[in-house]
Write a protein that holds these residues in place. Structure first.
Motif, PDB file in Angstrom:
ATOM      1  N   GLN A 268       0.820  -1.216   0.000  1.00 41.43           N
ATOM      2  CA  GLN A 268       0.000   0.000   0.000  1.00 41.43           C
ATOM      3  C   GLN A 268       0.850   1.260   0.000  1.00 41.43           C
ATOM      4  OE1 GLN A 268      -4.148  -1.416   2.159  1.00 41.43           O
ATOM      5  NE2 GLN A 268      -2.459  -0.872   3.452  1.00 41.43           N
ATOM      6  N   GLN A 269       1.970   1.237   0.734  1.00 49.34           N
ATOM      7  CA  GLN A 269       2.833   2.412   0.759  1.00 49.34           C
ATOM      8  C   GLN A 269       3.532   2.608  -0.579  1.00 49.34           C
ATOM      9  OE1 GLN A 269       5.486   2.702   4.050  1.00 49.34           O
ATOM     10  NE2 GLN A 269       3.862   2.991   5.533  1.00 49.34           N
ATOM     11  N   ALA A 270       3.933   1.495  -1.208  1.00 46.12           N
ATOM     12  CA  ALA A 270       4.651   1.588  -2.481  1.00 46.12           C
ATOM     13  C   ALA A 270       3.736   2.066  -3.602  1.00 46.12           C
ATOM     14  CB  ALA A 270       5.263   0.240  -2.838  1.00 46.12           C
ATOM     15  N   THR A 271       2.451   1.661  -3.566  1.00 45.93           N
ATOM     16  CA  THR A 271       1.530   1.983  -4.663  1.00 45.93           C
ATOM     17  C   THR A 271       0.625   3.171  -4.355  1.00 45.93           C
ATOM     18  OG1 THR A 271      -0.135   0.446  -3.790  1.00 45.93           O
ATOM     19  CG2 THR A 271       1.460  -0.427  -5.395  1.00 45.93           C
ATOM     20  N   GLU A 272       0.557   3.549  -3.065  1.00 43.57           N
ATOM     21  CA  GLU A 272      -0.361   4.601  -2.614  1.00 43.57           C
ATOM     22  C   GLU A 272      -1.812   4.241  -2.940  1.00 43.57           C
ATOM     23  OE1 GLU A 272       0.952   8.360  -4.105  1.00 43.57           O
ATOM     24  OE2 GLU A 272       2.802   8.328  -2.946  1.00 43.57           O
ATOM     25  N   LEU A 273      -2.101   2.945  -2.893  1.00 41.63           N
ATOM     26  CA  LEU A 273      -3.455   2.444  -3.103  1.00 41.63           C
ATOM     27  C   LEU A 273      -3.852   1.579  -1.905  1.00 41.63           C
ATOM     28  CD1 LEU A 273      -3.123   1.358  -6.844  1.00 41.63           C
ATOM     29  CD2 LEU A 273      -4.497   3.275  -6.001  1.00 41.63           C
ATOM     30  N   VAL A 274      -5.108   1.640  -1.524  1.00 38.67           N
ATOM     31  CA  VAL A 274      -5.602   0.878  -0.375  1.00 38.67           C
ATOM     32  C   VAL A 274      -6.156  -0.467  -0.846  1.00 38.67           C
ATOM     33  CG1 VAL A 274      -7.282   0.829   1.509  1.00 38.67           C
ATOM     34  CG2 VAL A 274      -6.147   2.978   0.890  1.00 38.67           C
ATOM     35  N   ILE A 275      -5.755  -1.540  -0.173  1.00 37.31           N
ATOM     36  CA  ILE A 275      -6.313  -2.868  -0.472  1.00 37.31           C
ATOM     37  C   ILE A 275      -7.617  -3.013   0.309  1.00 37.31           C
ATOM     38  CG2 ILE A 275      -5.960  -5.353  -0.204  1.00 37.31           C
ATOM     39  CD1 ILE A 275      -2.951  -4.854  -0.449  1.00 37.31           C
ATOM     40  N   ASP A 276      -8.747  -3.073  -0.400  1.00 39.54           N
ATOM     41  CA  ASP A 276     -10.013  -3.209   0.323  1.00 39.54           C
ATOM     42  C   ASP A 276     -10.787  -4.460  -0.075  1.00 39.54           C
ATOM     43  OD1 ASP A 276     -10.986  -2.575  -2.171  1.00 39.54           O
ATOM     44  OD2 ASP A 276     -12.390  -1.040  -1.469  1.00 39.54           O
ATOM     45  N   ASP A 277     -10.233  -5.267  -0.981  1.00 39.07           N
ATOM     46  CA  ASP A 277     -10.914  -6.506  -1.379  1.00 39.07           C
ATOM     47  C   ASP A 277      -9.838  -7.549  -1.692  1.00 39.07           C
ATOM     48  OD1 ASP A 277     -12.999  -8.266  -2.158  1.00 39.07           O
ATOM     49  OD2 ASP A 277     -12.627  -7.768  -4.261  1.00 39.07           O
ATOM     50  N   ILE A 278      -9.876  -8.670  -0.978  1.00 36.15           N
ATOM     51  CA  ILE A 278      -8.822  -9.681  -1.124  1.00 36.15           C
ATOM     52  C   ILE A 278      -9.418 -11.010  -1.555  1.00 36.15           C
ATOM     53  CG2 ILE A 278      -7.008 -10.983   0.065  1.00 36.15           C
ATOM     54  CD1 ILE A 278      -6.684  -8.639   1.971  1.00 36.15           C
ATOM     55  N   HIS A 279      -8.814 -11.616  -2.556  1.00 33.71           N
ATOM     56  CA  HIS A 279      -9.120 -12.980  -2.959  1.00 33.71           C
ATOM     57  C   HIS A 279      -7.891 -13.832  -2.668  1.00 33.71           C
ATOM     58  CE1 HIS A 279     -12.316 -10.890  -4.993  1.00 33.71           C
ATOM     59  NE2 HIS A 279     -12.869 -12.023  -5.393  1.00 33.71           N
ATOM     60  N   ILE A 280      -8.121 -15.102  -2.344  1.00 35.06           N
ATOM     61  CA  ILE A 280      -7.017 -16.014  -2.030  1.00 35.06           C
ATOM     62  C   ILE A 280      -6.631 -16.793  -3.278  1.00 35.06           C
ATOM     63  CG2 ILE A 280      -6.229 -17.869  -0.505  1.00 35.06           C
ATOM     64  CD1 ILE A 280      -7.010 -15.278   0.918  1.00 35.06           C
ATOM     65  N   ALA A 281      -5.319 -16.991  -3.460  1.00 37.93           N
ATOM     66  CA  ALA A 281      -4.818 -17.824  -4.557  1.00 37.93           C
ATOM     67  C   ALA A 281      -3.545 -18.504  -4.096  1.00 37.93           C
ATOM     68  CB  ALA A 281      -4.545 -16.985  -5.798  1.00 37.93           C
ATOM     69  N   SER A 282      -3.220 -19.621  -4.715  1.00 32.12           N
ATOM     70  CA  SER A 282      -1.978 -20.318  -4.372  1.00 32.12           C
ATOM     71  C   SER A 282      -0.794 -19.556  -4.956  1.00 32.12           C
ATOM     72  CB  SER A 282      -2.004 -21.744  -4.923  1.00 32.12           C
ATOM     73  OG  SER A 282      -2.004 -21.717  -6.346  1.00 32.12           O
ATOM     74  N   ALA A 283       0.389 -19.785  -4.385  1.00 31.87           N
ATOM     75  CA  ALA A 283       1.598 -19.100  -4.859  1.00 31.87           C
ATOM     76  C   ALA A 283       1.891 -19.398  -6.329  1.00 31.87           C
ATOM     77  CB  ALA A 283       2.778 -19.478  -3.967  1.00 31.87           C
ATOM     78  N   PRO A 284       1.799 -20.670  -6.779  1.00 32.94           N
ATOM     79  CA  PRO A 284       2.055 -20.940  -8.206  1.00 32.94           C
ATOM     80  C   PRO A 284       1.086 -20.213  -9.129  1.00 32.94           C
ATOM     81  CG  PRO A 284       2.139 -22.983  -6.944  1.00 32.94           C
ATOM     82  CD  PRO A 284       1.611 -21.929  -6.025  1.00 32.94           C
ATOM     83  N   PHE A 285      -0.186 -20.047  -8.691  1.00 30.33           N
ATOM     84  CA  PHE A 285      -1.164 -19.359  -9.527  1.00 30.33           C
ATOM     85  C   PHE A 285      -0.790 -17.885  -9.688  1.00 30.33           C
ATOM     86  CE2 PHE A 285      -5.259 -17.078 -10.085  1.00 30.33           C
ATOM     87  CZ  PHE A 285      -5.646 -17.659 -11.293  1.00 30.33           C
ATOM     88  N   ILE A 286      -0.364 -17.249  -8.583  1.00 33.83           N
ATOM     89  CA  ILE A 286       0.063 -15.846  -8.665  1.00 33.83           C
ATOM     90  C   ILE A 286       1.297 -15.718  -9.553  1.00 33.83           C
ATOM     91  CG2 ILE A 286       1.008 -13.914  -7.325  1.00 33.83           C
ATOM     92  CD1 ILE A 286      -0.861 -14.681  -5.054  1.00 33.83           C
ATOM     93  N   ASP A 287       2.246 -16.661  -9.413  1.00 32.57           N
ATOM     94  CA  ASP A 287       3.441 -16.647 -10.266  1.00 32.57           C
ATOM     95  C   ASP A 287       3.074 -16.766 -11.741  1.00 32.57           C
ATOM     96  OD1 ASP A 287       5.094 -16.399  -8.100  1.00 32.57           O
ATOM     97  OD2 ASP A 287       5.473 -18.553  -7.904  1.00 32.57           O
ATOM     98  N   SER A 288       2.089 -17.614 -12.041  1.00 30.40           N
ATOM     99  CA  SER A 288       1.681 -17.795 -13.443  1.00 30.40           C
ATOM    100  C   SER A 288       1.066 -16.514 -14.006  1.00 30.40           C
ATOM    101  CB  SER A 288       0.689 -18.963 -13.566  1.00 30.40           C
ATOM    102  OG  SER A 288      -0.556 -18.638 -12.964  1.00 30.40           O
ATOM    103  N   LEU A 289       0.334 -15.760 -13.160  1.00 30.56           N
ATOM    104  CA  LEU A 289      -0.244 -14.498 -13.610  1.00 30.56           C
ATOM    105  C   LEU A 289       0.842 -13.463 -13.898  1.00 30.56           C
ATOM    106  CD1 LEU A 289      -3.320 -14.112 -11.209  1.00 30.56           C
ATOM    107  CD2 LEU A 289      -3.372 -14.666 -13.641  1.00 30.56           C
ATOM    108  N   VAL A 290       1.867 -13.425 -13.030  1.00 31.71           N
ATOM    109  CA  VAL A 290       2.975 -12.485 -13.245  1.00 31.71           C
ATOM    110  C   VAL A 290       3.667 -12.787 -14.572  1.00 31.71           C
ATOM    111  CG1 VAL A 290       5.206 -11.693 -12.373  1.00 31.71           C
ATOM    112  CG2 VAL A 290       3.336 -12.085 -10.778  1.00 31.71           C
ATOM    113  N   LYS A 291       3.916 -14.078 -14.833  1.00 33.16           N
ATOM    114  CA  LYS A 291       4.565 -14.462 -16.099  1.00 33.16           C
ATOM    115  C   LYS A 291       3.681 -14.114 -17.289  1.00 33.16           C
ATOM    116  CE  LYS A 291       7.314 -18.215 -14.137  1.00 33.16           C
ATOM    117  NZ  LYS A 291       7.481 -19.674 -14.028  1.00 33.16           N
TER     118      LYS A 291
END
Length: 727
Positions: A268-291
């Protein structure tokens, strides 16, 4: 006998944090996971009774029993009877393969009875065993992989559910799902070698935090412009994937653990945006999205491919292998491959979590090394001939004299000027002539990183309480000592952050300004124009300060003015380069400060080091023997199970066995006995004895305490701080 109050969200969340934060859990944590599982089952299915069974050897044991208060109402005698029955069952063992539970465990298939579908004798038999009428029963296996480790059995829905006490097909599906992910976590507690799939852990976290689980990209609404604006550097570092804006200043994100508040705050400090909605995902799934979304970005890989490709072009040119680039074209600092290489080195080091970049010309090669978690690691070897153009390029980036190669130079790179990536870092640059050319060391200063709170720096409870008292003193001098890179600046910034309120005027003199703090007046030193620490201090004494931070006391003039400030109603905090806290007294004395001024101004001295943290995911427990056991007993009067680093490591720690660092501290707080000793100019060894008698834990003792806590290894502790010679 469980009660509904035990299923409160606060308890559930605290237990969840405990389980998630222990990548190497113990068998004692089984109770926590069972409690979490039971609470979820009872709450979701509205069950009147729930029993969880586990297989132990050739027996099936009762591990958790719940009875709903609706079974006895206001009848206290009946309530006592149910409690007595539960206590009795918890001591019993059933043979495997017998009864309904034995059948479910043996076959790995669920059994579902309803009153309308089942013959009366079955229900009568169960009523005699349980002590109440059974109208419906669900029994499902706890299956971890291909192994069934137990089962969950629920009886009757609550009368308030309105189903005449009967479970539904939807209840069966839900119970099987809960059993599926809970079994993997229970097995993980019981068998350290068993690793659940990341998807199982994600399901567990999703169910018990109430955040929805995402397993397919089709389930997401992704704003590509938002992702591009934030950039992959922040996403990779915090492992938080932004999905879409929910308002102009807030977004929805994917996380593996929504209770990781440190990452959330940093993001939040780096982006100056507030996280107000969170979804859960596995680490490999997040890595696949980044790629997926950064596949065309040169920094989107770990940096290896991109750096290697540039390095290959350069090496090919000097090796005479042909190609598009000739060797003579690389001699200029304006050559595209040299510019590209310089940027890639900096970007890759940042993503790798390096604190420093070393560029070292050797007789035949140019070696690039990164310092990660306190240790230098070789990254690249390049032809020796490219050294001059690479060093010159770096000098141009920080406005140094490119013609001067005989003297050391210092500079600073504002990297945002040279990259289109969202990487907001500065680099403190030092060059120096070596026997084979100029060496360059660049210290990475990440402006997007915030300071850590004091409790996150590794202070023991006792040291933290004493240190907090010190930083709230109205005047005096607080000194931090230790080698370069020991965390002194971070500790000072964290301390200032804790006392930074609108009614306090804080002013700093720094070289360089490493972190920008809101509400604090910070001055950058510039020796070229004569702006030194001493001159800044003189200026500050006329600017009505409450607290003054001086980056470092390097000379007699700065030391004298610092002591003068501490003696005239200001709280002064600074750093020194000494080995331990007591020797700091002698060091200030060598700078010409009178002993009575030292003793009158000093509040405390904190010596510190950073030890590598043993990897939570693959550390190995063992019982110390021989010299190791003796060291533990002599340092802290304790001996027991500790941890060693896995020599082969794991993917989490990149095969090193260590990941991250933790601070150790030697806090010497001034008192009457120490004041008298300083005034008498006693030797450092005697000062240390007095400090230890009055409550100081030495660096060695604190490092061994971190070994006991499982944060580091005894090898790492002894490699940084030798055992105390003074007892």
């Amino acid at each position: 006998m469980a009660s509904t109050s035990a299923l409160a969200n606060t308890l559930r969340r605290s237990l969840l944090i405990k389980v998630i934060s222990k990548p190497t859990p113990s068998r004692e944590d089984v109770a926590s996971v069972i409690e979490l599982t039971a609470s979820k089952v009872v709450e979701a299915l509205q069950a009147q009774s729930m029993t969880l069974y586990l297989v132990e050897g050739n027996d099936i044991v009762f591990r958790h029993i719940y009875y709903s208060p609706t079974l006895w109402g206001k009848d206290e005698a009946k309530a006592a009877k149910f409690k007595e029955n539960a206590d009795k069952l918890l001591t019993l063992k059933l043979p495997t393969g017998k009864g309904i539970v034995g059948k479910v465990i043996a076959e790995g298939k669920p059994v579902f009875f309803r009153n309308t579908q089942t013959q009366a004798p079955m229900m009568v038999s169960m009523a005699q065993t349980t002590g109440f009428d059974v109208r419906s029963m669900l029994t499902v296996p706890l299956k971890a992989g291909n192994v069934v480790i137990g089962s969950i059995q629920v009886l009757n829905k609550e009368p308030a559910a309105g189903t005449d006490g009967e479970f539904t097909d939807q209840d069966l599906v839900l119970l099987q799902e809960v059993a599926e992910y809970s079994a993997a976590l229970i097995q993980r507690m019981m068998d350290p070698k068993f690793q659940p799939e990341p998807e199982d852990t994600a399901k567990f976290i999703s169910r018990l935090t109430g955040h929805p689980l995402v397993t397919k990209i089709e389930e997401l609404t992704v704003d590509e412009n938002l992702i591009t604006a934030i950039g992959d550097a922040i996403i990779r570092r915090e492992h938080i994937f932004p999905c879409a804006r929910t308002s102009p200043n807030s977004i929805s994100v994917l996380m593996t653990n929504p209770l990781d508040y440190a990452r959330r705050e940093s993001f939040q400090q780096a982006t100056e945006l507030v996280i107000d909605d969170i979804h859960i995902a596995s680490a490999p799934f997040i890595d696949s999205l980044v790629k997926k979304y950064f596949k065309n970005d040169p920094v989107a890989s770990t940096g290896d491919v991109d750096i290697s490709s540039v390095a290959d072009v350069i090496s090919s040119a000097y090796n005479g292998e042909g190609g598009e680039v000739k060797a003579e074209d690389l001699e200029s600092e304006d050559s595209a491959p040299v510019i590209q290489l310089t940027n890639r080195i900096i970007e890759d080091a940042y993503i790798s979590g390096a604190s420093d970049i070393h560029i070292e010309p050797q007789e035949k090669e140019l070696i690039i090394r990164y310092r990660i978690d306190g240790l230098c690691q070789e990254k690249l070897r390049l032809p020796r001939q490219v050294a001059n153009s690479l060093v010159t390029r770096i000098k141009i980036m920080c406005n140094l004299d490119i013609s001067e190669r005989r003297l050391p130079q210092d500079g600073r790179i504002v990297f945002k000027k040279y990259t289109k990536k969202n990487i907001d870092i500065d680099l403190r640059v030092a060059t120096g002539p070596m026997n084979h050319g100029e060496k360059v060391v660049m210290r990475i200063l990440d402006k997007s990183k915030s300071t850590l709170p004091l409790p996150a720096l590794g202070f023991s409870e006792d040291n933290l309480a004493r240190y907090r008292e010190c930083i709230r003193q109205p005047y005096g001098m607080i000194l931090h000592c230790g080698p370069t890179g020991s965390g002194k600046s971070m500790t000072l910034y964290s301390a200032l952050g804790e006392v930074n309120t609108p009614d306090v005027n804080i002013q700093t003199a720094e070289d360089p300004i490493e972190y920008t703090l809101a509400g604090i007046n910070q001055m950058q030193m510039s020796r070229q124009i004569g702006l030194t620490f001493a001159r800044a201090l003189r200026c500050y004494l006329r600017m009505d300060p409450d607290i003054i931070l001086v980056g470092e006391i390097r000379d007699e003039e700065t030391a004298q003015i610092a002591v003068e400030a501490a003696l005239t109603g200001h709280l002064l905090v600074s750093t020194l380069h000494t080995n331990d806290a007591p020797s700091t007294i002698a060091r200030i004395g060598e700078m010409g400060v009178e002993p009575f001024n030292i003793s009158a101004s000093l509040v405390c001295v904190c010596a510190q080091r950073l030890l590598r943290r043993v990897c939570k995911n693959c550390k190995q427990p063992y019982e110390p023997e021989g010299r190791e056991k003796k060291i533990l007993e002599e340092a802290i009067g304790w001996s027991g199970q500790i941890f060693r680093a896995n020599p082969h490591g794991c993917p989490v720690c990149n095969g090193l066995g260590y990941k991250g660092r933790v601070g150790i501290h030697e806090l010497m707080v001034n008192n009457e006995e120490l004041t008298n000793a300083i005034n008498k100019e006693v030797e450092v060894a005697e000062l240390k004895r007095i400090a230890m008698r009055t409550g100081m834990k030495t660096l060695h003792q604190d490092s061994i305490l971190k070994v006991k806590m499982g944060l580091t290894t005894i090898e790492e502790a002894l490699a940084n701080v030798p055992p105390d010679l003074i007892k």
